[in-house]
Design an enzyme around this catalytic site. Structure first.
Site, PDB file in Angstrom:
ATOM      1  N   PRO A 239      51.841 -51.551   8.198  1.00  0.00           N
ATOM      2  CA  PRO A 239      50.641 -52.323   7.839  1.00  0.00           C
ATOM      3  C   PRO A 239      49.445 -51.939   8.707  1.00  0.00           C
ATOM      4  CG  PRO A 239      52.562 -53.758   8.098  1.00  0.00           C
ATOM      5  CD  PRO A 239      52.967 -52.418   8.603  1.00  0.00           C
ATOM      6  N   GLY A 240      48.275 -51.910   8.087  1.00  0.00           N
ATOM      7  CA  GLY A 240      47.039 -51.674   8.821  1.00  0.00           C
ATOM      8  C   GLY A 240      46.710 -50.229   9.092  1.00  0.00           C
ATOM      9  N   THR A 241      47.457 -49.296   8.517  1.00  0.00           N
ATOM     10  CA  THR A 241      47.208 -47.881   8.807  1.00  0.00           C
ATOM     11  C   THR A 241      46.167 -47.258   7.882  1.00  0.00           C
ATOM     12  OG1 THR A 241      49.157 -47.376   7.458  1.00  0.00           O
ATOM     13  CG2 THR A 241      49.448 -47.437   9.844  1.00  0.00           C
ATOM     14  N   GLY A 242      45.677 -47.996   6.893  1.00  0.00           N
ATOM     15  CA  GLY A 242      44.588 -47.497   6.066  1.00  0.00           C
ATOM     16  C   GLY A 242      45.007 -46.995   4.702  1.00  0.00           C
ATOM     17  N   LYS A 243      46.086 -47.514   4.143  1.00  0.00           N
ATOM     18  CA  LYS A 243      46.546 -47.057   2.829  1.00  0.00           C
ATOM     19  C   LYS A 243      45.558 -47.450   1.733  1.00  0.00           C
ATOM     20  CE  LYS A 243      50.442 -49.256   3.299  1.00  0.00           C
ATOM     21  NZ  LYS A 243      50.324 -49.713   4.692  1.00  0.00           N
ATOM     22  N   HIS A 460      58.320 -62.151  39.944  1.00  0.00           N
ATOM     23  CA  HIS A 460      58.865 -61.602  38.694  1.00  0.00           C
ATOM     24  C   HIS A 460      58.003 -60.434  38.207  1.00  0.00           C
ATOM     25  CE1 HIS A 460      61.064 -62.070  34.779  1.00  0.00           C
ATOM     26  NE2 HIS A 460      59.977 -61.445  34.340  1.00  0.00           N
ATOM     27  N   GLU A 461      56.688 -60.640  38.136  1.00  0.00           N
ATOM     28  CA  GLU A 461      55.798 -59.573  37.671  1.00  0.00           C
ATOM     29  C   GLU A 461      55.726 -58.428  38.692  1.00  0.00           C
ATOM     30  OE1 GLU A 461      54.823 -59.555  34.723  1.00  0.00           O
ATOM     31  OE2 GLU A 461      55.351 -61.617  34.216  1.00  0.00           O
ATOM     32  N   ASP A 535      62.325 -60.424  28.244  1.00  0.00           N
ATOM     33  CA  ASP A 535      62.881 -59.189  28.808  1.00  0.00           C
ATOM     34  C   ASP A 535      64.291 -58.949  28.288  1.00  0.00           C
ATOM     35  OD1 ASP A 535      60.537 -59.045  30.240  1.00  0.00           O
ATOM     36  OD2 ASP A 535      61.386 -60.002  32.024  1.00  0.00           O
TER      37      ASP A 535
END
Length: 643
Positions: A239-243, A460-461, A535
């Protein structure tokens, strides 16, 4: 000139003549319902009648339908001066059916008592006749009985005229045109202004569809050599690739009529409507050929037949698909009508729809690479007031995996952020904030979080950042934040390398970096929490893919249980035995646990640096690559650093 005086057979009757005939009919009905001949009847009051009765002027009283009285005078009374106003030139005696007077009374009982009283007092029993009758107005009753039919016919004529005047777009025509196609026609001279210059990237796809444009412009170039114009081309991609944009560009470049509709436009609750709309669509396209039919989301009607149809509810969809198959394989090759279709679920389409002769070409529209993303940014940045020092190549590198629609959203979001800050131009930081907003969600700086939770999030990060910095194949870090954003309490942004193939060591390094958050909690606090849910979900999918899809596990071997065609539906069964399922589960668990223990070992060896990084993160809340370089030094195995 000889035919000028001949009547036009198609000439319709003037509607004013019709209205005149209707008025004459109503007048006739009134005349018939009211009687014939010279009417000499006058209207009087009951009191006046009783006065005439006492004067012995009344020959007969006819009480009609118990509410009206008709008075017939004697011949002597007619000669009186008081009654001469009711006399006409063709006056007939009272034996005729034309009364001299008429009046209405109230209650019949009261009127009859008064009448009997006056007749008795004046000895009129033999001279005045009293008769009770019932009359039916034949024409009036007939008209009343026809009134519902007249109303129905009138409403029908009104709707039909609205339908003929408004066509399929009229309010009345919608009901009668339910079987007509809902395709929107874009005229090549006024509506189609999209060209290939508006479609950035997609070089391979554009090269293929440019041949379709050439087919429509110069069909003789190919037919003269015995070639046939392709009947259809299927655009497949995420979706959204410009078809859809690519299909519009084809119509704009070819300068031909462009019929656009969605696959769901064929579906209706009425039986046979979908097939009727398919027939009407191809009929219109043939009349305007050369033309293009574009069916977006064709999987709505093109799904494989005979699957999961236990209730028979898909019969209408299958009938529509059958009609589409017939039309695509039935119309001649010289009609210059090409069907374009788009879908992101080509694996579920019917095999008969995919065969050559219907969709001769399958054009894959993939996600853009870094070079194509730069071109897409250039297109969407045209209407935006950007700063002069904005590096578009940098933006392209910061958006791996973004589709054309995502890039358009980034540009729009960056403009909104700059406007919110009161800027006169959109700068680099606005685009970075827009990427963060789209990927991670909105910042929630006012979210209530305890100091212990904030410390746990920071370590954590920091664990993610440390492992990704120290491992060769892990994605390089961009920034780390402990400001809550979206549903997460903290986030780390990486810039993954765009690979066409992935090796086992690369996947294992990424899994180890993903488990770095939980490993840091174990190393620092000797406790783990629920903060590693996303994660765990990510590494479990990666490990399962390694074992069951890519065949990267030594214990399972070079075997895959993935069906790329999508034609296999396992339901409650699995394509392997229970012993193999148990082995797969053990192998997935082993891979994850090994990477978790590996992350714990790395963090224990660099515990002091991990603590420094977490403390700096607690102080600044947001840290970047430069902060990690000060603590860990540069990564010696990185070939290219991201600016």
């Amino acid at each position: 000139m000889a035919n000028d005086n001949k009547p036009n057979k198609k000439q319709r009757l003037n509607p004013y003549w019709i209205y005149g005939i209707i008025i004459i009919i109503f007048i006739g009905i009134q005349i018939f319902s009211g009687g014939f001949g010279g009417q000499t009847t006058a209207t009087i009051t009951p009191a006046k009648f009783f006065e005439f009765l006492r004067d012995k002027d009344v020959a007969k009283v006819e009480i009609v339908n118990q509410r009206e009285a008709k008075v017939y005078l004697t011949q002597e009374a007619v000669q009186k001066e008081v009654h001469k106003k009711t006399k006409s030139d063709n006056f007939l005696p009272s034996i005729t059916q034309t009364p001299n007077y008429v009046f209405e009374f109230g209650d019949l009982t009261v009127f009859q008592e008064k009448l009997d009283e006056i007749i008795s007092e004046n000895n009129l029993q033999g001279s005045t006749e009293v008769r009770f009758t019932t009359e039916d107005n034949m024409w009036g009753n007939f008209l009343i009985s026809l009134l519902p039919f007249i109303l129905i016919i009138g409403v029908w004529i009104f709707i039909m005229r609205r339908m003929s005047a408004g066509g399929a777009g009229g309010a009345g025509g919608q009901i009668f045109n339910i079987g007509k196609s809902k395709a929107r026609l874009f005229d090549e001279k006024t509506d189609m202004k999209t060209s290939f210059k508006d479609v950035a990237g997609l070089e391979g796809a554009k090269e293929e569809v440019q041949e379709i444009v050439d087919f429509l412009r110069n069909p003789e170039k190919y037919t003269s050599l015995g070639g046939k114009i392709p009947k259809g081309a299927l655009l497949v991609g995420p979706p959204g690739t410009g078809k859809t944009l690519l299909a519009k560009a084809v119509a704009g470049e070819a300068q031909v009529p462009f019929f656009s509709l969605s696959g769901s436009d064929f579906v209706e609750m009425f039986v046979g409507v979908g097939a009727s709309r398919v027939r009407d669509l191809f009929k219109q396209a043939k009349e305007k050929s050369p033309a293009i039919i574009f069916i977006d989301e064709i999987d709505a009607i093109g799904r494989a037949r005979g699957k999961s149809n236990f209730s028979g509810s898909n019969d209408e969809r299958e009938n529509t698909l059958n009609q589409l198959l017939t039309e695509m394989d039935g119309f001649g090759t010289n009609t210059n009508v090409i069907v374009l279709a788009a879908t992101n679920r080509a694996d579920i389409l019917d095999k008969a729809l995919m065969r050559a002769g219907r969709f001769d070409r399958q054009i894959f529209v993939d996600l853009p690479d870094v070079r194509e993303r730069k071109e897409i940014f250039e297109v969407h940045l045209r209407p935006i007031k950007k700063s002069e020092d904005l590096d578009i190549e940098f933006l392209a590198k910061q958006t791996p995996g973004f589709s054309g629609a995502d890039i358009a959203n980034v540009c729009n979001e960056a403009a909104l952020i700059a406007a919110r800050k009161g800027k006169t131009a959109v700068g680099r930081q606005d685009f970075l904030d827009a990427v963060d907003r789209i990927v991670g969600g909105l910042e929630k700086k006012n979210k209530i979080i305890t100091p212990d939770e904030k410390k746990a999030v920071a370590f954590h990060e920091a664990g993610h950042a440390t492992i990704s910095w120290l491992l060769e194949h892990a994605a390089p870090l961009v920034k780390v934040t402990i400001v809550p954003r979206g549903q997460s309490l903290g986030a780390a942004w990486y810039l993954p390398e765009e690979r066409l193939i992935v090796r086992p060591e690369q996947m294992l390094d990424e899994m180890c970096a993903t488990m770095g958050g939980r490993a840091a909690e174990k190393v620092i606090f000797d406790k783990i929490s629920t903060g590693a849910l996303s994660d765990l979900e990510k590494v479990t999918k990666q490990a399962r893919a390694m074992v069951t899809i890519y065949g990267l596990s030594d214990k399972i071997g070079n075997i895959t249980y993935y069906d790329s065609s999508g034609q296999t539906e396992y339901g409650f069964t699995k394509p392997y035995s229970e012993q193999t399922a148990e082995l797969i589960d053990k192998e997935i668990s082993r891979i994850i646990e090994e990477q978790y223990l590996r992350a714990v070992r790395i963090l224990e060896e660099n515990k002091d640096k991990l603590t420094l990084l977490a403390e700096e993160l607690l102080e600044k809340e947001v840290i970047f690559k430069d902060n990690l370089e000060k603590i860990f030094g540069k990564r010696p195995f990185v070939k290219e650093e991201i600016a």
